[in-house]
Design a protein around this motif. Sequence first.
Motif, PDB file in Angstrom:
ATOM      1  N   TYR A   3       0.804  -1.231   0.000  1.00  0.00           N
ATOM      2  CA  TYR A   3       0.000   0.000   0.000  1.00  0.00           C
ATOM      3  C   TYR A   3       0.834   1.278   0.000  1.00  0.00           C
ATOM      4  CZ  TYR A   3      -4.582  -2.188   0.406  1.00  0.00           C
ATOM      5  OH  TYR A   3      -5.739  -2.881   0.151  1.00  0.00           O
ATOM      6  N   CYS A  10      -3.634   1.472  -5.987  1.00  0.00           N
ATOM      7  CA  CYS A  10      -4.262   1.589  -4.666  1.00  0.00           C
ATOM      8  C   CYS A  10      -5.110   0.376  -4.293  1.00  0.00           C
ATOM      9  CB  CYS A  10      -5.145   2.844  -4.610  1.00  0.00           C
ATOM     10  SG  CYS A  10      -4.228   4.396  -4.757  1.00  0.00           S
ATOM     11  N   CYS A  11      -5.215  -0.594  -5.184  1.00  0.00           N
ATOM     12  CA  CYS A  11      -6.031  -1.779  -4.918  1.00  0.00           C
ATOM     13  C   CYS A  11      -5.214  -2.851  -4.190  1.00  0.00           C
ATOM     14  CB  CYS A  11      -6.583  -2.336  -6.232  1.00  0.00           C
ATOM     15  SG  CYS A  11      -7.984  -1.383  -6.861  1.00  0.00           S
ATOM     16  N   PRO A  12      -5.881  -3.830  -3.571  1.00  0.00           N
ATOM     17  CA  PRO A  12      -5.173  -4.893  -2.836  1.00  0.00           C
ATOM     18  C   PRO A  12      -4.496  -5.884  -3.764  1.00  0.00           C
ATOM     19  CG  PRO A  12      -7.527  -5.320  -2.860  1.00  0.00           C
ATOM     20  CD  PRO A  12      -7.339  -3.954  -3.450  1.00  0.00           C
ATOM     21  N   SER A  46      -4.516  -7.519   2.930  1.00  0.00           N
ATOM     22  CA  SER A  46      -4.599  -6.349   2.051  1.00  0.00           C
ATOM     23  C   SER A  46      -5.997  -6.203   1.456  1.00  0.00           C
ATOM     24  CB  SER A  46      -3.556  -6.440   0.931  1.00  0.00           C
ATOM     25  OG  SER A  46      -3.841  -7.478   0.032  1.00  0.00           O
ATOM     26  N   THR A  47      -6.648  -7.322   1.183  1.00  0.00           N
ATOM     27  CA  THR A  47      -8.007  -7.284   0.641  1.00  0.00           C
ATOM     28  C   THR A  47      -9.007  -6.790   1.690  1.00  0.00           C
ATOM     29  OG1 THR A  47      -7.502  -9.101  -0.875  1.00  0.00           O
ATOM     30  CG2 THR A  47      -9.824  -8.645  -0.463  1.00  0.00           C
ATOM     31  N   ALA A  95      -8.849  -3.104   2.110  1.00  0.00           N
ATOM     32  CA  ALA A  95      -9.142  -2.312   0.912  1.00  0.00           C
ATOM     33  C   ALA A  95     -10.239  -1.257   1.104  1.00  0.00           C
ATOM     34  CB  ALA A  95      -9.493  -3.235  -0.250  1.00  0.00           C
ATOM     35  N   THR A 108      -7.947   1.829  -0.051  1.00  0.00           N
ATOM     36  CA  THR A 108      -8.142   2.170  -1.471  1.00  0.00           C
ATOM     37  C   THR A 108      -8.782   3.548  -1.645  1.00  0.00           C
ATOM     38  OG1 THR A 108      -8.231  -0.165  -2.123  1.00  0.00           O
ATOM     39  CG2 THR A 108      -9.184   1.440  -3.645  1.00  0.00           C
ATOM     40  N   THR A 165     -16.299  -0.674  -2.303  1.00  0.00           N
ATOM     41  CA  THR A 165     -15.278  -1.697  -2.078  1.00  0.00           C
ATOM     42  C   THR A 165     -15.789  -2.765  -1.121  1.00  0.00           C
ATOM     43  OG1 THR A 165     -13.623   0.060  -2.304  1.00  0.00           O
ATOM     44  CG2 THR A 165     -12.845  -2.057  -1.494  1.00  0.00           C
ATOM     45  N   GLN A 223      -1.643  -6.853  -8.617  1.00  0.00           N
ATOM     46  CA  GLN A 223      -2.783  -6.108  -8.110  1.00  0.00           C
ATOM     47  C   GLN A 223      -4.103  -6.780  -8.475  1.00  0.00           C
ATOM     48  OE1 GLN A 223      -0.694  -4.285  -6.182  1.00  0.00           O
ATOM     49  NE2 GLN A 223      -2.052  -2.529  -6.460  1.00  0.00           N
ATOM     50  N   ASN A 224      -5.139  -6.408  -7.758  1.00  0.00           N
ATOM     51  CA  ASN A 224      -6.481  -6.888  -8.082  1.00  0.00           C
ATOM     52  C   ASN A 224      -7.073  -5.961  -9.140  1.00  0.00           C
ATOM     53  OD1 ASN A 224      -9.155  -7.750  -8.148  1.00  0.00           O
ATOM     54  ND2 ASN A 224      -9.197  -8.224  -5.975  1.00  0.00           N
TER      55      ASN A 224
END
Length: 376
Positions: free
Chosen positions: A127, A156-158, A184-185, A188, A192, A215, A313-314
Amino acid sequence: MTNPKPNKALYFIPVVLLVVYVFMVLNQLKQIEGWFLMLSVASLAVVFRQDAKLKGFAFPLFVIAGVCLAMYYPQYFVAVGGFKLTKLIIPLLQIIMFGMGSELSLKELSMVFKTPKTIFVGVVCHYTIMPLIGFTLAYAFNFPKEIAAGIILVGCCPSGLASNVMAYLARANLALSIAVTTVSTLLAPLFTPLLMRLLAGRLVQVHFLDMAWDTTKVVIIPIVAGLIFHWVARGKVKWLDSIMPVLSMVGIALIIMVITAAGRNSLLQVGLLLVVAVFIHNTAGFTLGYWLGRLMGFKEKDCRTISLEVGMQNGGLASGLALLMGGLSTIGLAAGLFGPIMNINGSSLATWWHNRIPAEDIINEEAVSLTAEIHS
């Protein structure tokens, strides 16, 4: 046991199809040339799937084949009848997140408490590195505001779910990879929108609470539902267990194709530059993640894991958020490109690492062999 390899003659199929495509381009047969480009890439993916060393590149190639079709014939990926295909993006993302939740267990979640330092470093690196690189690239390339905001949004995404597969292939720390992806998810909905507000607030309007809720409904709620499913019915619905990975891959591919079709005109204007920017973003994430792990004194397997977790990244979530922000054809372009590029780069890196056994694994193997000799 030797790795299975495809018949070399099969490589002539994609080559012949590519030659036919070039012939059609030179003769301006635009109505059908796109199909031959798609078939050339797709047939190469089929050949790669039969090679154990190249199998990891098959899915990205299938996605690229779909992108070729979407670029040539966008009308087929915008709407079917009166139904806009963009309406499928959020439900598909929720299904993918549900699949992630259904794969988790209490044992995997407990990893967060067993190795908090490495997980903390992995999440912090993720992040900080990717958002800041995205911010730098967005301004360095002087993209239009919404496209620049899309690059920052990807950063900025997980972590992406594919990082877990790559960690396994790279002989990295799979348990750590799953833990960093999970943490991290789950973070988010906070980080994010916060990072987007700080880094992209001058480019596009970012509503913190709206993005936090978007999100949450795309990520957290489906993951929680998947966790409940895992505890209640895991293994009892075997057909669902087996279909979820396939459904996730098809969903990601379809999302990328819809984004490509929606943003085709913008891609034709900034396509090559955006590809370069996304490639730098991804590779810089891999590189900085690995060497920061080395500076922290982590083991080789952990360094590989942090590298993959930072760089992957996602992109699907970024696409969904771009849609909810009303900018799928502009803000969502970087996310659409990031997926295939990330998977190709990640597969290449994982394959290279797979052939280089980490020092700690060599030491463990030697210790096991020595113990066996002593007991014998």
